[in-house]
Write a protein that holds these residues in place. Structure first.
Motif, mmCIF file in Angstrom:
data_model
loop_
_atom_site.group_PDB
_atom_site.id
_atom_site.type_symbol
_atom_site.label_atom_id
_atom_site.label_comp_id
_atom_site.label_asym_id
_atom_site.label_seq_id
_atom_site.Cartn_x
_atom_site.Cartn_y
_atom_site.Cartn_z
ATOM 1 N N VAL A 145 -6.727 3.635 4.418
ATOM 2 C CA VAL A 145 -5.846 4.463 3.614
ATOM 3 C C VAL A 145 -6.542 5.783 3.366
ATOM 4 O O VAL A 145 -7.753 5.827 3.158
ATOM 5 C CB VAL A 145 -5.459 3.798 2.267
ATOM 6 N N ARG A 162 -8.556 -7.408 -5.496
ATOM 7 C CA ARG A 162 -8.765 -6.144 -4.797
ATOM 8 C C ARG A 162 -9.743 -6.362 -3.635
ATOM 9 O O ARG A 162 -9.549 -5.835 -2.548
ATOM 10 C CB ARG A 162 -9.317 -5.102 -5.776
ATOM 11 N N TRP A 198 -9.108 -5.672 0.298
ATOM 12 C CA TRP A 198 -9.977 -4.742 1.009
ATOM 13 C C TRP A 198 -10.583 -5.405 2.244
ATOM 14 O O TRP A 198 -10.617 -4.808 3.321
ATOM 15 C CB TRP A 198 -11.079 -4.245 0.070
ATOM 16 N N MET A 214 -7.997 -5.718 4.924
ATOM 17 C CA MET A 214 -7.756 -4.404 5.514
ATOM 18 C C MET A 214 -8.850 -4.060 6.523
ATOM 19 O O MET A 214 -8.559 -3.545 7.604
ATOM 20 C CB MET A 214 -7.679 -3.336 4.421
ATOM 21 N N LEU A 260 0.832 -1.205 0.000
ATOM 22 C CA LEU A 260 0.000 0.000 0.000
ATOM 23 C C LEU A 260 0.868 1.257 0.000
ATOM 24 O O LEU A 260 0.567 2.227 -0.702
ATOM 25 C CB LEU A 260 -0.936 0.005 1.215
ATOM 26 N N GLY A 292 -1.218 3.994 -1.591
ATOM 27 C CA GLY A 292 -2.541 3.726 -1.054
ATOM 28 C C GLY A 292 -3.545 3.220 -2.072
ATOM 29 O O GLY A 292 -4.720 3.071 -1.760
ATOM 30 N N GLN A 293 -3.107 2.939 -3.288
ATOM 31 C CA GLN A 293 -4.013 2.440 -4.324
ATOM 32 C C GLN A 293 -4.226 0.945 -4.114
ATOM 33 O O GLN A 293 -3.346 0.130 -4.379
ATOM 34 C CB GLN A 293 -3.446 2.722 -5.704
ATOM 35 N N ILE A 294 -5.414 0.606 -3.644
ATOM 36 C CA ILE A 294 -5.708 -0.771 -3.255
ATOM 37 C C ILE A 294 -5.595 -1.731 -4.433
ATOM 38 O O ILE A 294 -5.040 -2.818 -4.306
ATOM 39 C CB ILE A 294 -7.102 -0.862 -2.587
ATOM 40 N N ALA A 319 -1.940 -2.319 -5.228
ATOM 41 C CA ALA A 319 -1.319 -3.062 -4.127
ATOM 42 C C ALA A 319 -1.744 -4.523 -4.176
ATOM 43 O O ALA A 319 -0.925 -5.423 -3.954
ATOM 44 C CB ALA A 319 -1.707 -2.439 -2.784
#
Length: 39
Positions: free
Chosen positions: A36, A22, A26, A29, A4, A9-11, A14
């Motif tokens: 983020v 994705r 998510w 997270m 990240l 911070g672009q999920i 990452a």
């Protein structure tokens, strides 16, 4: 966290780096309380 940070911070990006979807990233997270910022 490193993925990240590396992607700013672009999920989606990452998730590709760590080879998961994705959505999976998510969900993980959310479970771990990782947020983020959108700036």
């Amino acid at each position: 966290m490193e993925a990240l940070e590396h992607t700013g911070g672009q999920i989606g990006k990452a998730a590709k780096l760590v080879n998961v979807s994705r959505t999976t990233l998510w969900e993980k997270m959310q479970r771990l309380g990782i947020e983020v910022s959108s700036n």
